[in-house]
Design an enzyme around this catalytic site. Structure first.
Site, PDB file in Angstrom:
ATOM      1  N   HIS A 137      33.377  34.427  25.549  1.00 55.72           N
ATOM      2  CA  HIS A 137      31.878  34.575  25.551  1.00 55.72           C
ATOM      3  C   HIS A 137      31.558  35.465  24.537  1.00 55.72           C
ATOM      4  O   HIS A 137      32.229  36.199  24.072  1.00 55.72           O
ATOM      5  CB  HIS A 137      31.490  35.119  26.898  1.00 55.72           C
ATOM      6  CG  HIS A 137      31.322  34.200  28.078  1.00 55.72           C
ATOM      7  ND1 HIS A 137      31.553  34.766  29.504  1.00 55.72           N
ATOM      8  CD2 HIS A 137      30.891  32.695  28.135  1.00 55.72           C
ATOM      9  CE1 HIS A 137      31.441  33.479  30.132  1.00 55.72           C
ATOM     10  NE2 HIS A 137      31.050  32.595  29.348  1.00 55.72           N
ATOM     11  N   CYS A 143      29.950  41.966  31.266  1.00 59.63           N
ATOM     12  CA  CYS A 143      29.873  40.896  32.282  1.00 59.63           C
ATOM     13  C   CYS A 143      29.260  40.949  33.665  1.00 59.63           C
ATOM     14  O   CYS A 143      28.753  40.296  34.255  1.00 59.63           O
ATOM     15  CB  CYS A 143      31.421  40.446  32.606  1.00 59.63           C
ATOM     16  SG  CYS A 143      32.202  39.667  31.100  1.00 59.63           S
TER      17      CYS A 143
END
Length: 282
Positions: free
Chosen positions: A181, A275
């Site tokens: 990511h 996250c």
């Protein structure tokens, strides 16, 4: 969010000021590593859920101690990665887009967060039509949104986000599986600057970042490898992994106040500070 005011001190080191933020988090009551969808995950190694909860609670408390609002989304059984709220979608200017996940193991998280967004009174809430893993792959830096492809979110999702939110989106390509990511390899520091690890990006994307952010903080492989770039900044305080020592020193030298946090149990699933944190942007 409003722009972060930046002054210049007598020694030419920027004197920065924090801006209050509004975050969304999900307590890891159902956290586990039952499958492997990134290089960090190993179902054969048991996780300590109580420890993960304690580390998460510390992160939440630190945010609140620094003047930030935290809204909570209840976790759902069978969704062990729901703690990673950054992947849930995008919220800008009272409009929300819930995520559409790449892997079937996480697919139900999109609708779960969509239901929460829909009940919060946003002006418009839509579900992503393209593969889109929220702030995991879309990071706002000032007026633009940096967006990644290569492992999760699609280039088509970049255009969908650009159209829906009316903000320019700059596409970048990730090439190292460890950094699946964008938020594992790049962190917004304020309205004008970033920290990032060049080795996570294709040559063309490295060139784009170097041109856009000539004063960026360039992280080492060692700091990137502990997800040191998976951090959150309010323009002054930078909440990062306590293992990213060199990065913390560089942040301090550039006028930021790094705050080291231990999220080592959540790191077993490939997650860190960012996250766990979705920002609701004005």
């Amino acid at each position: 969010m409003t722009s972060v005011a930046t002054l210049t001190s007598s020694d030419s080191t920027p004197a920065r000021r924090p801006t209050p933020r509004r975050f969304v988090m999900c307590r890891p009551d159902h956290f586990a590593v039952n499958y492997a969808i990134n290089p960090w995950m190993n179902p054969a190694e048991p996780v300590d859920r109580a420890r993960a909860i304690a580390q998460w609670e510390t992160l939440r408390a630190v945010y609140e101690q620094h003047g930030h609002q935290v809204d909570l989304v209840p976790g759902e059984p069978g969704l062990p990665d729901m703690v990673f709220a950054a992947n849930s979608g995008l919220v800008y200017g009272g409009r929300a887009m819930s995520a559409r996940f790449t892997h079937p193991e996480r697919a139900a998280e999109g609708p779960a967060y969509h239901r929460w967004f829909a009940g919060r009174g946003f002006g418009e809430v839509v579900a992503a039509a393209e593969t889109n893993e929220g702030e995991g792959d879309f990071i706002r830096v000032g007026a633009r949104i940096l967006a990644a492809t290569g492992f999760r979110s699609s280039v088509a999702a970049h255009r969908e986000v650009e159209h829906f939110f009316g903000r320019p989106v700059v596409s970048l390509e990730l090439v190292d599986p460890r950094f699946y990511h964008l938020d594992t390899a790049l962190m917004a520091l304020d309205e004008d600057n970033i920290a990032y690890f060049p080795g996570a990006f294709s040559p063309d994307s490295r060139a784009i970042l170097a041109a856009l952010y000539p004063d960026a903080i360039v992280a080492t492989d060692a700091d990137a490898a502990v997800l040191g770039l998976n951090g959150v900044s309010d323009g002054y305080h930078v909440f990062v992994s306590d293992r990213a020592q060199t990065l913390r020193e560089m942040l301090h030298a550039n006028g930021y106040q790094p705050i080291g946090l231990d999220l080592s149990e959540l790191l077993r699933a490939g997650g860190g500070v960012k996250c766990c944190t979705l920002e609701l942007h004005d």
